[in-house]
Motif scaffolding. Structure first.
Motif, PDB file in Angstrom:
ATOM      1  N   SER A 240     -27.963 -22.364 -47.724  1.00 44.77           N
ATOM      2  CA  SER A 240     -27.290 -23.658 -47.974  1.00 44.77           C
ATOM      3  C   SER A 240     -27.069 -24.462 -46.679  1.00 44.77           C
ATOM      4  N   GLY A 241     -26.888 -23.783 -45.502  1.00 43.67           N
ATOM      5  CA  GLY A 241     -26.593 -24.529 -44.270  1.00 43.67           C
ATOM      6  C   GLY A 241     -27.670 -24.400 -43.219  1.00 43.67           C
ATOM      7  N   ILE A 242     -28.894 -24.039 -43.563  1.00 47.69           N
ATOM      8  CA  ILE A 242     -29.942 -23.808 -42.571  1.00 47.69           C
ATOM      9  C   ILE A 242     -30.699 -25.109 -42.347  1.00 47.69           C
ATOM     10  N   ASN A 243     -30.973 -25.366 -41.027  1.00 52.35           N
ATOM     11  CA  ASN A 243     -31.843 -26.470 -40.663  1.00 52.35           C
ATOM     12  C   ASN A 243     -33.283 -25.955 -40.682  1.00 52.35           C
ATOM     13  N   ALA A 244     -34.068 -26.481 -41.567  1.00 49.23           N
ATOM     14  CA  ALA A 244     -35.429 -25.974 -41.780  1.00 49.23           C
ATOM     15  C   ALA A 244     -36.286 -26.166 -40.539  1.00 49.23           C
ATOM     16  N   GLU A 245     -36.103 -27.311 -39.804  1.00 48.95           N
ATOM     17  CA  GLU A 245     -36.940 -27.562 -38.635  1.00 48.95           C
ATOM     18  C   GLU A 245     -36.610 -26.572 -37.517  1.00 48.95           C
ATOM     19  N   GLN A 246     -35.333 -26.322 -37.282  1.00 42.67           N
ATOM     20  CA  GLN A 246     -34.940 -25.376 -36.251  1.00 42.67           C
ATOM     21  C   GLN A 246     -35.423 -23.955 -36.580  1.00 42.67           C
ATOM     22  N   LEU A 247     -35.339 -23.617 -37.835  1.00 41.59           N
ATOM     23  CA  LEU A 247     -35.787 -22.274 -38.251  1.00 41.59           C
ATOM     24  C   LEU A 247     -37.283 -22.105 -38.047  1.00 41.59           C
ATOM     25  N   ASP A 248     -38.022 -23.135 -38.371  1.00 41.16           N
ATOM     26  CA  ASP A 248     -39.473 -23.044 -38.207  1.00 41.16           C
ATOM     27  C   ASP A 248     -39.836 -22.942 -36.727  1.00 41.16           C
ATOM     28  N   SER A 249     -39.137 -23.676 -35.846  1.00 37.87           N
ATOM     29  CA  SER A 249     -39.403 -23.623 -34.418  1.00 37.87           C
ATOM     30  C   SER A 249     -39.066 -22.259 -33.835  1.00 37.87           C
ATOM     31  N   ALA A 250     -37.977 -21.650 -34.299  1.00 32.29           N
ATOM     32  CA  ALA A 250     -37.556 -20.352 -33.791  1.00 32.29           C
ATOM     33  C   ALA A 250     -38.580 -19.269 -34.159  1.00 32.29           C
ATOM     34  N   PHE A 251     -39.082 -19.306 -35.345  1.00 36.24           N
ATOM     35  CA  PHE A 251     -40.074 -18.299 -35.765  1.00 36.24           C
ATOM     36  C   PHE A 251     -41.415 -18.525 -35.074  1.00 36.24           C
ATOM     37  N   THR A 252     -41.762 -19.775 -34.875  1.00 29.87           N
ATOM     38  CA  THR A 252     -43.056 -20.030 -34.246  1.00 29.87           C
ATOM     39  C   THR A 252     -43.046 -19.559 -32.797  1.00 29.87           C
ATOM     40  N   GLU A 253     -41.951 -19.799 -32.076  1.00 28.55           N
ATOM     41  CA  GLU A 253     -41.857 -19.385 -30.692  1.00 28.55           C
ATOM     42  C   GLU A 253     -41.858 -17.860 -30.552  1.00 28.55           C
ATOM     43  N   ALA A 254     -41.228 -17.174 -31.457  1.00 26.14           N
ATOM     44  CA  ALA A 254     -41.163 -15.714 -31.378  1.00 26.14           C
ATOM     45  C   ALA A 254     -42.440 -15.058 -31.891  1.00 26.14           C
ATOM     46  N   GLY A 255     -43.207 -15.775 -32.628  1.00 28.08           N
ATOM     47  CA  GLY A 255     -44.435 -15.191 -33.169  1.00 28.08           C
ATOM     48  C   GLY A 255     -44.214 -14.495 -34.500  1.00 28.08           C
ATOM     49  N   GLY A 256     -43.087 -14.782 -35.176  1.00 29.53           N
ATOM     50  CA  GLY A 256     -42.797 -14.168 -36.458  1.00 29.53           C
ATOM     51  C   GLY A 256     -43.220 -15.050 -37.622  1.00 29.53           C
ATOM     52  N   THR A 257     -43.012 -14.549 -38.829  1.00 37.11           N
ATOM     53  CA  THR A 257     -43.375 -15.272 -40.046  1.00 37.11           C
ATOM     54  C   THR A 257     -42.102 -15.686 -40.762  1.00 37.11           C
ATOM     55  N   GLN A 258     -41.957 -16.969 -41.007  1.00 39.03           N
ATOM     56  CA  GLN A 258     -40.767 -17.494 -41.644  1.00 39.03           C
ATOM     57  C   GLN A 258     -40.853 -17.316 -43.166  1.00 39.03           C
TER      58      GLN A 258
END
Length: 286
Positions: A240-258
């Protein structure tokens, strides 16, 4: 005079034979030859002197066994043989009648016999299921309608095995009124401590980097637990309170799958997609 004549005849040695009147017939025995007159060659017996007394054989002694009549036995054998032949003839005639009167069963009867046999075989095979169904019907269990859970949790799990690693995925979805609110993803990776150490180290570094990146994002947390060839990565999302853009950037930088889930998404569609990916899902009330 008569006496002299008779005497003369009896003393005549030259007479050829004694003359016997024709009416003197011996009915008891044969007349013996006259041996008194040696000059007579034979006695002349008139033709009407016939011995009519039958030649009766003396009776057999009482102790003599009665002879078996061969003719009678032969006759009985012949009769018995004739009776056997007649009986065999009658049997053959009866068999012929049976063969002539025999009619093969109709196709309908054959079909009914096969159908009946298949029915019995099916009944024996499915007898346990039939018994269980009858028990449920008697207990009223079949009348109960399965309640669909619209508020609660849905746990989906999947196991994946590679050449070196074993992975287990567990996803817990929290929903209300069939709308998604929260999600928790746990990935457990196992490998050989020595042979798979490098692979496990890289996975742990990715997890640690992701954990650092999401610390600035509200509603997201990632933890890593790595020990003795086992890595447990846990991701928590308050959608409910997640910023989708920030989450996508965090996973992309770490190399994980969102995870590709959003707040308010229909839980039925999520369950359908998870099952299509070979996940097993179970709903429970919270």
């Amino acid at each position: 005079m008569n006496d002299s004549n008779i005497q003369q005849n009896n003393t005549n040695p030259e007479a050829t034979g004694n003359v016997v009147p024709a009416n003197m017939v011996n009915t008891t025995s044969n007349v013996p030859q006259n041996n008194a007159n040696p000059g007579v060659s034979s006695n002349v017996v008139p033709a009407n002197m016939v011995n009519t007394t039958p030649n009766v054989q003396p009776p057999l002694p009482a102790s003599s066994p009665t002879p078996v009549s061969v003719t009678q036995n032969t006759t009985a054998t012949e009769v018995s043989a004739d009776n056997g032949s007649d009986s065999q003839t009658l049997v053959n005639e009866d068999l012929k009648k049976v063969e002539i009167n025999y009619t093969p069963p109709s196709k309908f009867k054959i079909f009914m016999m096969i159908f009946f046999f298949v029915g019995i075989l099916s009944f024996v095979i499915f007898l346990p299921d039939i018994t269980s169904y009858v028990h449920k019907l008697q207990s009223g269990e079949l009348n109960q309608v399965e309640e669909k859970i619209t508020t609660g949790r849905m746990t989906c799990s999947l196991e994946n095995h590679t050449t070196n690693l074993d992975k287990k995925y567990s996803v817990v979805f929290t929903f209300a009124a069939s709308k998604l609110e929260k999600m928790q993803l746990t990935i457990t990776t196992r490998g050989d401590v020595t042979q798979d150490e490098a692979v496990l180290d890289n996975l742990n570094q990715t997890c640690e980097q992701l954990s650092k990146n999401v610390k600035k994002i509200n509603g997201v947390s990632v933890t890593c637990d790595y020990v003795d060839g086992k890595l447990v990565e846990s991701q928590h999302f308050e959608l409910s309170g997640i910023n989708a853009e920030q989450l996508d950037s965090a996973f992309t930088e770490a190399g994980g799958t969102q995870p590709n889930y959003t707040y308010g998404q229909n839980i039925d569609s999520i369950e359908k997609n998870m099952k299509a990916s070979n996940y097993e899902c179970i709903r429970t009330k919270s």
